[in-house]
Design a protein around this motif. Sequence first.
Motif, PDB file in Angstrom:
ATOM      1  N   ALA A  75      33.491  39.086  47.917  1.00  0.00           N
ATOM      2  CA  ALA A  75      34.631  38.510  47.198  1.00  0.00           C
ATOM      3  C   ALA A  75      35.584  39.666  46.937  1.00  0.00           C
ATOM      4  CB  ALA A  75      34.172  37.870  45.891  1.00  0.00           C
ATOM      5  N   ALA A  76      36.776  39.583  47.493  1.00  0.00           N
ATOM      6  CA  ALA A  76      37.699  40.729  47.429  1.00  0.00           C
ATOM      7  C   ALA A  76      38.965  40.358  46.687  1.00  0.00           C
ATOM      8  CB  ALA A  76      38.043  41.184  48.850  1.00  0.00           C
ATOM      9  N   GLY A  77      39.258  41.107  45.634  1.00  0.00           N
ATOM     10  CA  GLY A  77      40.541  40.974  44.929  1.00  0.00           C
ATOM     11  C   GLY A  77      40.812  39.590  44.383  1.00  0.00           C
ATOM     12  N   ILE A  78      39.785  38.966  43.787  1.00  0.00           N
ATOM     13  CA  ILE A  78      39.948  37.575  43.326  1.00  0.00           C
ATOM     14  C   ILE A  78      40.781  37.530  42.044  1.00  0.00           C
ATOM     15  CG2 ILE A  78      38.760  35.490  42.544  1.00  0.00           C
ATOM     16  CD1 ILE A  78      38.281  36.214  45.496  1.00  0.00           C
ATOM     17  N   THR A  79      41.867  36.783  42.121  1.00  0.00           N
ATOM     18  CA  THR A  79      42.730  36.559  40.955  1.00  0.00           C
ATOM     19  C   THR A  79      42.850  35.062  40.756  1.00  0.00           C
ATOM     20  OG1 THR A  79      43.948  38.610  41.277  1.00  0.00           O
ATOM     21  CG2 THR A  79      45.090  36.872  40.068  1.00  0.00           C
ATOM     22  N   LYS A  80      42.731  34.629  39.487  1.00  0.00           N
ATOM     23  CA  LYS A  80      42.838  33.197  39.213  1.00  0.00           C
ATOM     24  C   LYS A  80      43.620  32.975  37.923  1.00  0.00           C
ATOM     25  CE  LYS A  80      42.066  28.790  39.619  1.00  0.00           C
ATOM     26  NZ  LYS A  80      42.639  28.032  40.730  1.00  0.00           N
ATOM     27  N   ARG A  81      44.591  32.090  37.998  1.00  0.00           N
ATOM     28  CA  ARG A  81      45.379  31.741  36.811  1.00  0.00           C
ATOM     29  C   ARG A  81      45.183  30.268  36.486  1.00  0.00           C
ATOM     30  NH1 ARG A  81      48.600  35.586  39.345  1.00  0.00           N
ATOM     31  NH2 ARG A  81      49.294  34.085  40.894  1.00  0.00           N
ATOM     32  N   TYR A  82      45.040  29.960  35.195  1.00  0.00           N
ATOM     33  CA  TYR A  82      45.123  28.577  34.730  1.00  0.00           C
ATOM     34  C   TYR A  82      46.456  28.483  33.999  1.00  0.00           C
ATOM     35  CZ  TYR A  82      40.104  27.980  35.615  1.00  0.00           C
ATOM     36  OH  TYR A  82      38.875  27.898  36.205  1.00  0.00           O
ATOM     37  N   GLY A  83      47.408  27.782  34.562  1.00  0.00           N
ATOM     38  CA  GLY A  83      48.743  27.754  33.973  1.00  0.00           C
ATOM     39  C   GLY A  83      49.298  29.172  33.966  1.00  0.00           C
ATOM     40  N   ARG A  84      49.715  29.627  32.781  1.00  0.00           N
ATOM     41  CA  ARG A  84      50.305  30.980  32.721  1.00  0.00           C
ATOM     42  C   ARG A  84      49.266  32.028  32.390  1.00  0.00           C
ATOM     43  NH1 ARG A  84      55.215  29.985  28.785  1.00  0.00           N
ATOM     44  NH2 ARG A  84      55.425  32.243  28.965  1.00  0.00           N
ATOM     45  N   ARG A  85      48.024  31.578  32.175  1.00  0.00           N
ATOM     46  CA  ARG A  85      47.000  32.525  31.748  1.00  0.00           C
ATOM     47  C   ARG A  85      46.202  33.041  32.958  1.00  0.00           C
ATOM     48  NH1 ARG A  85      41.607  31.365  28.709  1.00  0.00           N
ATOM     49  NH2 ARG A  85      40.895  33.515  28.574  1.00  0.00           N
ATOM     50  N   THR A  86      46.178  34.355  33.098  1.00  0.00           N
ATOM     51  CA  THR A  86      45.375  34.940  34.177  1.00  0.00           C
ATOM     52  C   THR A  86      43.956  35.159  33.666  1.00  0.00           C
ATOM     53  OG1 THR A  86      47.311  36.035  35.097  1.00  0.00           O
ATOM     54  CG2 THR A  86      45.164  36.914  35.750  1.00  0.00           C
ATOM     55  N   VAL A  87      43.017  34.465  34.287  1.00  0.00           N
ATOM     56  CA  VAL A  87      41.621  34.556  33.841  1.00  0.00           C
ATOM     57  C   VAL A  87      40.886  35.649  34.615  1.00  0.00           C
ATOM     58  CG1 VAL A  87      39.459  33.289  33.657  1.00  0.00           C
ATOM     59  CG2 VAL A  87      41.591  32.130  33.182  1.00  0.00           C
ATOM     60  N   LEU A  88      41.139  35.707  35.907  1.00  0.00           N
ATOM     61  CA  LEU A  88      40.517  36.758  36.727  1.00  0.00           C
ATOM     62  C   LEU A  88      41.614  37.590  37.363  1.00  0.00           C
ATOM     63  CD1 LEU A  88      37.857  34.595  38.620  1.00  0.00           C
ATOM     64  CD2 LEU A  88      37.363  36.301  36.860  1.00  0.00           C
ATOM     65  N   ARG A  89      41.415  38.894  37.349  1.00  0.00           N
ATOM     66  CA  ARG A  89      42.417  39.765  37.968  1.00  0.00           C
ATOM     67  C   ARG A  89      41.710  40.739  38.889  1.00  0.00           C
ATOM     68  NH1 ARG A  89      47.476  40.772  35.935  1.00  0.00           N
ATOM     69  NH2 ARG A  89      46.894  40.080  33.856  1.00  0.00           N
ATOM     70  N   ASP A  90      41.863  40.521  40.182  1.00  0.00           N
ATOM     71  CA  ASP A  90      41.380  41.492  41.162  1.00  0.00           C
ATOM     72  C   ASP A  90      39.868  41.755  41.060  1.00  0.00           C
ATOM     73  OD1 ASP A  90      41.955  43.088  43.286  1.00  0.00           O
ATOM     74  OD2 ASP A  90      42.325  44.882  42.078  1.00  0.00           O
ATOM     75  N   ALA A  91      39.106  40.681  40.879  1.00  0.00           N
ATOM     76  CA  ALA A  91      37.638  40.849  40.787  1.00  0.00           C
ATOM     77  C   ALA A  91      37.043  40.988  42.183  1.00  0.00           C
ATOM     78  CB  ALA A  91      37.033  39.650  40.075  1.00  0.00           C
ATOM     79  N   THR A  92      36.181  41.954  42.333  1.00  0.00           N
ATOM     80  CA  THR A  92      35.620  42.250  43.648  1.00  0.00           C
ATOM     81  C   THR A  92      34.108  42.417  43.556  1.00  0.00           C
ATOM     82  OG1 THR A  92      37.645  43.263  44.489  1.00  0.00           O
ATOM     83  CG2 THR A  92      35.598  43.984  45.499  1.00  0.00           C
TER      84      THR A  92
END
Length: 281
Positions: A75-92
């Motif tokens: 899993a490379a550079g996983i970023t996930k946003r719910y609406g305006r909130r970033t929950v995951l930022r660049d998880a690897t």
Amino acid sequence: MNADDWLRTLTAELHQRRVAADAARHVVAEAATHLREGGGDPWVVFGPPQQYAGAVVESIGTAPGPRPGPVRLHAAGITKRYGRRTVLRDATLTVRAGQIAAVVGANGCGKSTFLRICAGLMSPDAGKVTVSGRLGYCPQSGGTADFLLADEHFVLVGAGQGVARGPARRAGRAAARQLGWEAGGDVQARHLSGGTRQKLNLTMSTLSAPDVLLLDEPYQGFDQGTYVNFWDQLSRLRDAGTAIVVVTHLLNQLDRVDIVLDLTPAHETGWHAPGIQGGRP
Ligand SMILES: Nc1ncnc2c1ncn2[C@@H]1O[C@H](COP(=O)(O)OP(=O)(O)OP(=O)(O)O)[C@@H](O)[C@H]1O
């Protein structure tokens, strides 16, 4: 901790330290005989089971563990946003065959989200997941069908793999037995206890002999014995070459894993998470 619990913990500790199975059985049997014949509190007679296991390893050594194999999950550079909130930022995270990775972090930091993305159930906003081989996924809850028996769950999973009903039932019951559960009864899932439903969930996720096994806090509701069986089962699957990712809050088990991915945001920890730390040498 009574004598039985002490011996169970010693067994788990020896297994975790990769003491050869025969030698571990011998050590535990000797300790059990000693306690039975001499009586006394094992903590007084032998000390903490972890310390005793350490002393055993020093005197008899460990079995050579299998080397990690090819990369099964990347899993490379996983970023996930719910609406305006970033929950995951660049998880690897990279997990090889024969490794256990623990995903840890504060409540709400995105552990389940990360696992769902790894399982292909949700798309990331950025980043990419590559899985090599068959995938098994055990969600935190749900995943069972209220009106079906355990056997019927096993048959359904088997059907998805092209396995006939009889062998699927037998495989399911055997896997359940490793968690200390006799699964062949005529109780519908809705009438099982919460812990037993989780055993069913966990059993189903391992049934297809997955190359990559994703477990989202699968032990909720497990009693102590089942919990120990669960980690023993993970160790066996790892030794058989499965790449395992387990979401956990229980940091006391981190010495049983090879990789730790901490998703706690850096501003909450003071260090740069997510990070991958070696757990087991
Ligand atoms: N579908 C969704 N829509 C909006 N927000 C969501 C959604 N799913 C999760 N969240 C939020 O995203 C954050 C991360 O959720 P997630 O369940 O991945 O965290 P977690 O680390 O697994 O939490 P816990 O430790 O409590 O199990 C939480 O604040 C949650 O409320």
